[in-house]
Design an enzyme around this catalytic site. Structure first.
Site, mmCIF file in Angstrom:
data_model
loop_
_atom_site.group_PDB
_atom_site.id
_atom_site.type_symbol
_atom_site.label_atom_id
_atom_site.label_comp_id
_atom_site.label_asym_id
_atom_site.label_seq_id
_atom_site.Cartn_x
_atom_site.Cartn_y
_atom_site.Cartn_z
ATOM 1 N N HIS A 209 0.752 -1.159 0.237
ATOM 2 C CA HIS A 209 -0.023 -0.041 0.034
ATOM 3 C C HIS A 209 0.659 1.330 0.080
ATOM 4 C CE1 HIS A 209 0.873 -0.227 4.286
ATOM 5 N NE2 HIS A 209 0.372 0.886 4.746
HETATM 6 N N1 UDP Z 1 -3.191 -6.064 8.948
HETATM 7 C C1 UDP Z 1 -4.622 -6.624 9.137
HETATM 8 N N2 UDP Z 1 -5.199 -7.178 7.797
HETATM 9 C C2 UDP Z 1 -4.673 -6.839 6.755
HETATM 10 C C3 UDP Z 1 -3.345 -6.175 6.473
HETATM 11 C C4 UDP Z 1 -2.968 -5.699 7.729
HETATM 12 O O1 UDP Z 1 -5.030 -6.994 10.157
HETATM 13 O O2 UDP Z 1 -5.347 -7.315 5.756
HETATM 14 C C5 UDP Z 1 -2.450 -5.602 10.119
HETATM 15 C C6 UDP Z 1 -1.177 -6.064 10.269
HETATM 16 O O3 UDP Z 1 -1.089 -7.497 10.937
HETATM 17 C C7 UDP Z 1 -0.494 -4.904 10.792
HETATM 18 C C8 UDP Z 1 -1.060 -3.841 10.550
HETATM 19 O O4 UDP Z 1 -2.287 -4.342 9.991
HETATM 20 O O5 UDP Z 1 -0.467 -5.495 12.284
HETATM 21 C C9 UDP Z 1 -0.341 -3.205 9.459
HETATM 22 O O6 UDP Z 1 -0.976 -2.199 9.068
HETATM 23 P P1 UDP Z 1 -0.651 -1.294 7.874
HETATM 24 O O7 UDP Z 1 0.191 -2.318 6.783
HETATM 25 O O8 UDP Z 1 -1.642 -0.469 7.100
HETATM 26 O O9 UDP Z 1 0.547 -0.341 8.501
HETATM 27 P P2 UDP Z 1 1.924 -0.100 8.627
HETATM 28 O O10 UDP Z 1 2.694 -1.295 9.224
HETATM 29 O O11 UDP Z 1 2.373 -0.081 6.937
HETATM 30 O O12 UDP Z 1 2.249 1.259 9.141
#
Ligand code: UDP
Length: 362
Positions: A209
């Site tokens: 994303h």
């Molecule tokens: N996550 C979830 N479902 C999904 C994709 C991600 O529960 O379909 C969770 C994942 O396990 C992690 C968090 O969302 O705990 C990460 O979110 P994101 O990728 O939006 O944020 P980033 O880590 O990039 O800041």
């Protein structure tokens, strides 16, 4: 002590859940501590917000600022305007922000300008890549916070380099991992498990994303086709983030292995991660969870603000584009998982340490 807790986006919800539990535990023990939960509304899609409140038993927010989408500045400004009103109407001793999203930075600025103390959970992490909106959010938030709660000693060093005094920095571990440990015995098969004939340790999870991977439609399509080919005999489960979906549009790509699904709730997603063969992602949070679960993770970024996931954990940076991923994945197929460990203090007790520190310093 009255704390206003701010959460705006999916990873924030996962991080505040155990902090709220730790506060409630202290309340039950008689400590004078209360909280008010403010949802900024940065993520409002049910699959990125409500589902997490339900699954992680997070109480309904006391207030929802409902800012919704917008450009970086429009969204940040809207959060600031609404949060100022929130604080004027509901006084508190401390504003607690987590992570590195626009809500984190916007609410820290508002609180500080109103002479309210700010605690930043997940302070001090740096990718060194100022083109990432998150990096700007991290730098600004850390330049005005009063309490810095860190996930690693690398983060402590970054803060010291920025001139933050040692007494304000508290290496406590990782709240995201508190949530993981608190829910591991609740994880559940996703609804499509049988329909897609998924088998333990025989499928890949893909999430993308970040602007560097998804903002250009043609290269995103090509990247997905390349990952589809790389997977050869393995299915690839791809929960498509709304941001990525908006760029891909309705056009159906002809995949052999990739199966596009809705963004998953926490419990189904963790089930998928825990039982996967490997993970390909551009998420920072997922590289932490895979580290704890011992699942090989290939991160499609040029840098990481979480070096411990690479140096101690299971994460390997593979850059942007398919070339390096192809090489690294084929050597992984040949040599298998590399040895890894769990970073210090990622033990499920971080939130309790944070609340203890806040109670003892006030
Ligand atoms: N996550 C979830 N479902 C999904 C994709 C991600 O529960 O379909 C969770 C994942 O396990 C992690 C968090 O969302 O705990 C990460 O979110 P994101 O990728 O939006 O944020 P980033 O880590 O990039 O800041």
């Amino acid at each position: 002590m009255k704390i206003t807790i701010v959460a705006g986006a999916r990873p924030n919800f996962i991080k505040i859940a155990p902090i709220i539990k730790a506060i409630e535990k202290k309340q039950n023990e008689g400590a004078l501590i209360s909280y008010r939960l403010v949802h900024t509304g940065q993520h409002y899609d049910k699959s990125l917000s409500d589902t997490f409140f339900e699954e992680l038993n997070i109480p309904q927010p006391n207030s929802n600022l409902e800012v919704k989408s917008g450009s970086q500045s429009v969204q940040t400004a809207a959060i600031m305007v609404a949060f100022e009103q929130e604080l004027l109407q509901n006084s508190c001793d401390l504003v607690l922000v987590v992570g590195d999203v626009n809500s984190t930075m916007a609410c820290a600025i508002v609180a500080k300008k109103m002479n309210i103390k700010v605690a930043h959970v997940e302070a001090g992490i740096r990718s060194g890549d100022i083109t990432m909106p998150e990096e700007i959010n991290r730098i600004v938030t850390d330049s005005i916070s009063d309490y810095f709660f860190t996930t690693s000693l690398w983060a402590n060093e970054n803060l010291l380099k920025y001139g933050i005094s040692k007494e304000k920095i508290h290496f406590v571990g990782n709240v995201m991992i508190d949530t993981l440990y608190q829910n591991l015995n609740r994880i559940k098969k996703p609804v499509f498990w049988d329909e897609y004939k998924l088998e333990f340790e025989n499928y890949i999870i893909l999430t993308l994303h970040r602007p560097s991977n998804v903002d250009e439609e043609q290269s995103l399509q090509q990247l997905l086709l390349d990952i589809d080919a790389l997977a050869t005999d393995k299915k690839v489960i791809f929960p498509v983030h709304p941001r990525t979906k908006a760029i891909l549009g309705e056009k159906k790509l002809n995949f052999k292995n990739i199966l596009c699904v809705e963004p998953q709730g926490y419990l189904a997603f963790m089930y998928l991660i825990k039982n996967s063969f490997a993970v390909i992602t551009d998420s920072g949070g997922i590289s932490e969870e895979t580290t704890v679960l011992g699942i090989s993770c290939f991160t499609m970024r040029e840098n990481t603000e979480r070096p411990e996931t690479q140096l101690i954990g299971t994460n390997t940076l593979v850059g942007i584009g398919i070339e390096k991923l192809r090489k690294i994945y084929s050597s992984f197929l040949k040599n298998g998982k590399r040895e890894s460990g769990i970073p210090e203090l990622w033990d499920g007790k971080t939130s309790e340490r944070i609340i203890d520190i806040l109670l003892h310093q006030n």
